[in-house]
Design a protein around this motif. Structure first.
Motif, mmCIF file in Angstrom:
data_model
loop_
_atom_site.group_PDB
_atom_site.id
_atom_site.type_symbol
_atom_site.label_atom_id
_atom_site.label_comp_id
_atom_site.label_asym_id
_atom_site.label_seq_id
_atom_site.Cartn_x
_atom_site.Cartn_y
_atom_site.Cartn_z
ATOM 1 N N PHE A 125 -80.299 -41.099 25.447
ATOM 2 C CA PHE A 125 -80.520 -42.381 26.128
ATOM 3 C C PHE A 125 -81.883 -42.402 26.823
ATOM 4 O O PHE A 125 -82.538 -43.443 26.883
ATOM 5 C CB PHE A 125 -79.403 -42.668 27.145
ATOM 6 C CG PHE A 125 -78.019 -42.683 26.540
ATOM 7 C CD1 PHE A 125 -77.831 -42.975 25.191
ATOM 8 C CD2 PHE A 125 -76.882 -42.399 27.310
ATOM 9 C CE1 PHE A 125 -76.561 -42.975 24.613
ATOM 10 C CE2 PHE A 125 -75.613 -42.397 26.740
ATOM 11 C CZ PHE A 125 -75.461 -42.677 25.397
ATOM 12 N N GLU A 126 -82.298 -41.242 27.313
ATOM 13 C CA GLU A 126 -83.612 -41.171 27.966
ATOM 14 C C GLU A 126 -84.730 -41.473 26.954
ATOM 15 O O GLU A 126 -85.683 -42.192 27.260
ATOM 16 C CB GLU A 126 -83.820 -39.778 28.579
ATOM 17 C CG GLU A 126 -85.086 -39.690 29.415
ATOM 18 C CD GLU A 126 -85.351 -38.284 29.958
ATOM 19 O OE1 GLU A 126 -84.609 -37.345 29.622
ATOM 20 O OE2 GLU A 126 -86.311 -38.159 30.740
ATOM 21 N N TYR A 142 -84.820 -45.104 26.615
ATOM 22 C CA TYR A 142 -85.348 -45.708 27.845
ATOM 23 C C TYR A 142 -86.875 -45.587 27.872
ATOM 24 O O TYR A 142 -87.581 -46.563 28.156
ATOM 25 C CB TYR A 142 -84.714 -45.017 29.061
ATOM 26 C CG TYR A 142 -85.359 -45.369 30.378
ATOM 27 C CD1 TYR A 142 -85.290 -46.680 30.884
ATOM 28 C CD2 TYR A 142 -86.038 -44.408 31.115
ATOM 29 C CE1 TYR A 142 -85.895 -47.002 32.092
ATOM 30 C CE2 TYR A 142 -86.642 -44.727 32.326
ATOM 31 C CZ TYR A 142 -86.565 -46.025 32.803
ATOM 32 O OH TYR A 142 -87.168 -46.351 33.980
ATOM 33 N N ASP A 143 -87.377 -44.384 27.529
ATOM 34 C CA ASP A 143 -88.833 -44.168 27.498
ATOM 35 C C ASP A 143 -89.525 -45.174 26.576
ATOM 36 O O ASP A 143 -90.668 -45.543 26.790
ATOM 37 C CB ASP A 143 -89.167 -42.750 26.991
ATOM 38 C CG ASP A 143 -88.761 -41.675 27.993
ATOM 39 O OD1 ASP A 143 -88.498 -42.032 29.162
ATOM 40 O OD2 ASP A 143 -88.696 -40.495 27.594
ATOM 41 N N ASN A 176 -88.334 -48.136 25.999
ATOM 42 C CA ASN A 176 -87.898 -49.475 26.408
ATOM 43 C C ASN A 176 -87.021 -50.161 25.352
ATOM 44 O O ASN A 176 -87.148 -51.348 25.084
ATOM 45 C CB ASN A 176 -89.151 -50.325 26.714
ATOM 46 C CG ASN A 176 -88.811 -51.495 27.606
ATOM 47 O OD1 ASN A 176 -87.762 -51.505 28.260
ATOM 48 N ND2 ASN A 176 -89.666 -52.502 27.621
ATOM 49 N N ASN A 220 -83.350 -51.301 24.188
ATOM 50 C CA ASN A 220 -82.058 -51.634 24.781
ATOM 51 C C ASN A 220 -80.897 -51.166 23.893
ATOM 52 O O ASN A 220 -80.937 -51.334 22.678
ATOM 53 C CB ASN A 220 -82.001 -53.153 24.985
ATOM 54 C CG ASN A 220 -80.855 -53.553 25.881
ATOM 55 O OD1 ASN A 220 -80.466 -52.789 26.765
ATOM 56 N ND2 ASN A 220 -80.296 -54.708 25.635
#
Ligand code: ADP
Ligand code: ASP
Ligand code: MG
Length: 404
Positions: A358-359, A362-363, A365, A367
Motif C-alpha cells: 500500500f505504501e 501511496y508513494d 498517489n 488510489n
C-alpha cells in the motif's frame, strides 16, 4: 524420452516461424526422443475468428463459437505436419476427435475429462512426430468444445500427464516466468524456478504465461513442467513442487485488466441479501472475485464486486431482471479497472507485506478501490490507467529485480 512440447500462437504465427519450430522438433527427434506436439492457433487467429463471428451475430450460440474457434488450432497442426514432412521426417496431425480428448459440455470454458492414449501411442510407435490441436475438446454428445482462452497449455499438460511424459515444455514468446509481465515491468527478472502453488496464483491473477488450469493439472499429476522461448535457446523456468532456490517473501506481481466492477447501491440492510445476489450469479455461471460490502447506514447498504469483463453484460442483465427482488437504488458498473496482485509463499508467515504494498501505491498517489487478501496473495483494484504504474512501483518497492 517422451516429451510433450507446446507452442503458442506467436511461435507459429507465419510460415517462417512454423519452419523454425519444425527444425527444432526434428532436432529433438533425431536425438532419439518421442515427441508429442501441441499447438495453438497462429498469431491472432482466435481473436480474428471472434471478430468474424461478431460481424454476423454478436450473440452467437456458444456451441457454434466453439465450432468456429477450434478451427484455428486445426490449421496449425496440419501446417506443422507439412513442414516436418518437408524436412524429410514423419509426422501426423490429430484433432480432439481423433485422439478422444473428452471434456464436459461447458462451451468456451470446457474441462478435460479423459483422453485416450491409443491412437497417440500407435502413431508414436510408427515413429511419427505426433502433432495435436490444443484448446479443443469433444463432449459426450459429439460436439466440439474449447477449453477457454489460453487453454492450449492445459491440453499440453493433460497430455503429458496421461502419457506419463518425462517432460512438458511450454514454448512461448518470452523465455520463462518472470517476477512480473516483462512487457509491463521492464525490470522484471526471470525466475529459474517457481512452485506450482505460486505459479497457480500468478496464473489465476492474470499472468497469462500459463493457463491456470494447466498449472492445477501439473501439480495434481506432478508433471515436469518448463516454460521457455521458441525463439531463443535460453534455459526456461522450471515449475515444480517446492521451489528451494528462491524462497521469497513476494515472488511476483500480476496485472489483470480483463475485469470489471459492479456495485449495487442502496440495498436493504437485512439478512440474506448477499446470499440472494451471489447465488443468482452462481446459478448463471458467473464467477465473482473481490467482494466489498459497505457498513450499513439507515437500514441501507451497498455491495460491490468484480467479475471478468466477459461476464459484465450477462451479470448486469440478470441483476436488472431481478431488480424487484433486490430493491436496490442504483446499479453501477465500471470496466476501466484493473487488479494488481502480489504473490508469495513467504507472505503467510510475515506481517507488513500488505502495508509495504500500500505504501508503494501511496508513494505513486494511486488510489485503491478494493482490497482482497489470502495466505499467499494480496490484490488491489485500481483504475485501469494506473495499473502499469502500480505494478512497476510495487515491483520496485519489494526489489523484485534483485536476487535475494
Ligand atoms: P502463447 O501464445 O505462447 O500461449 P501468451 O501470450 O498466452 O503466449 O503468454 C505469454 C505472455 O504472457 C508473454 O508475452 C507476457 O507478456 C505474458 N506474461 C504475463 N505475466 C508474465 C510473467 N510473470 N512472466 C512471463 N510472461 C508473462
Ligand atoms: N488459441 C487459443 C487462444 O487464443 C488457445 C491458446 O492459444 O492457448 O486463446
Ligand atoms: Mg497462452
Amino acid at each position: 524420452m517422451l516429451i510433450v512440447k507446446k507452442f503458442g500462437g506467436t511461435s507459429v504465427a507465419n510460415a517462417e516461424r512454423i519452419l523454425n519450430v519444425a527444425n527444432r522438433l526434428v532436432e529433438s527427434y533425431k536425438e532419439g526422443n518421442k515427441i508429442v506436439v501441441v499447438l495453438s492457433a497462429q498469431g491472432d487467429t482466435t481473436d480474428d475468428l471472434i471478430k468474424k463471428a461478431n460481424e454476423i451475430n454478436s450473440n452467437a450460440s456458444k456451441r457454434e463459437m466453439d465450432m468456429l474457434l477450434s478451427t484455428g488450432e486445426q490449421q496449425s497442426v496440419a501446417l506443422m505436419a507439412m513442414a516436418i514432412q518437408k524436412l524429410g521426417y514423419p509426422a501426423v496431425s490429430l484433432n480432439a476427435f481423433q485422439c478422444d480428448i473428452y471434456s464436459n459440455s461447458t462451451y468456451g470454458n470446457a474441462r478435460i475429462k479423459s483422453i485416450s492414449t491409443e491412437r497417440i501411442s500407435e502413431e508414436l510407435d510408427k515413429n511419427n512426430i505426433v502433432i495435436i490441436t490444443g484448446f479443443q475438446g469433444i463432449n459426450r454428445g459429439g460436439n466440439v468444445t474449447t477449453l477457454g482462452r489460453g487453454g492450449s497449455d492445459t491440453s499440453a499438460v493433460a497430455l503429458a500427464a496421461i502419457l506419463n511424459a518425462d517432460l512438458c515444455e511450454i514454448y512461448t514468446d518470452v523465455d520463462g516466468v518472470y517476477t512480473s509481465d516483462p512487457r509491463i515491468v521492464k525490470k522484471a527478472r526471470k525466475l529459474s524456478e517457481i512452485s506450482y502453488d505460486e505459479m497457480l496464483e500468478l496464473a489465476s491473477l492474470g499472468a497469462k504465461v500459463l493457463h491456470n488450469r494447466s498449472v492445477e493439472l501439473a501439480k495434481k499429476y506432478n508433471v515436469n513442467l518448463v516454460v521457455r522461448s521458441s525463439l531463443t535457446r535460453e534455459e526456461g523456468t522450471i515449475v515444480k513442487e517446492e521451489s528451494t532456490v528462491e524462497k521469497m517473501l513476494v515472488n511476483g506481481v500480476a496485472v489483470d485488466k480483463d475485469i470489471s466492477r459492479i456495485a449495487l447501491v442502496g440495498l436493504k440492510d437485512q439478512p440474506g441479501i448477499a446470499f440472494n445476489v451471489f447465488s443468482l450469479l452462481a446459478k448463471n455461471k458467473i464467477s465473482v472475485d473481490i467482494i466489498l460490502q459497505s457498513i450499513g447506514r439507515e437500514d441501507k447498504k451497498d455491495i460491490s464486486f468484480t467479475v471478468s469483463t466477459a461476464d459484465l453484460n450477462p451479470a448486469l442483465e440478470v441483476i436488472e431482471k431481478n431488480k424487484n427482488r433486490f430493491n436496490y437504488e442504483k446499479l453501477l458498473h465500471d470496466d476501466k479497472v484493473a487488479k494488481v496482485s502480489i504473490v508469495g509463499a513467504g507472505m503467510a508467515t510475515n506481517s507488513g507485506v500488505a502495508s509495504t504494498m500500500f505504501e508503494a501505491l501511496y508513494d505513486e498517489n494511486i488510489n485503491i478501490k478494493m482490497i482482497s487478501t489470502s495466505e499467499i496473495k494480496i490484490s488491489v483494484l485500481v483504475t485501469e490507467k494506473d495499473a502499469e504504474r502500480a505494478a512497476n512501483a510495487i515491483h520496485e518497492k519489494f526489489r523484485l529485480d534483485e536476487i535475494k
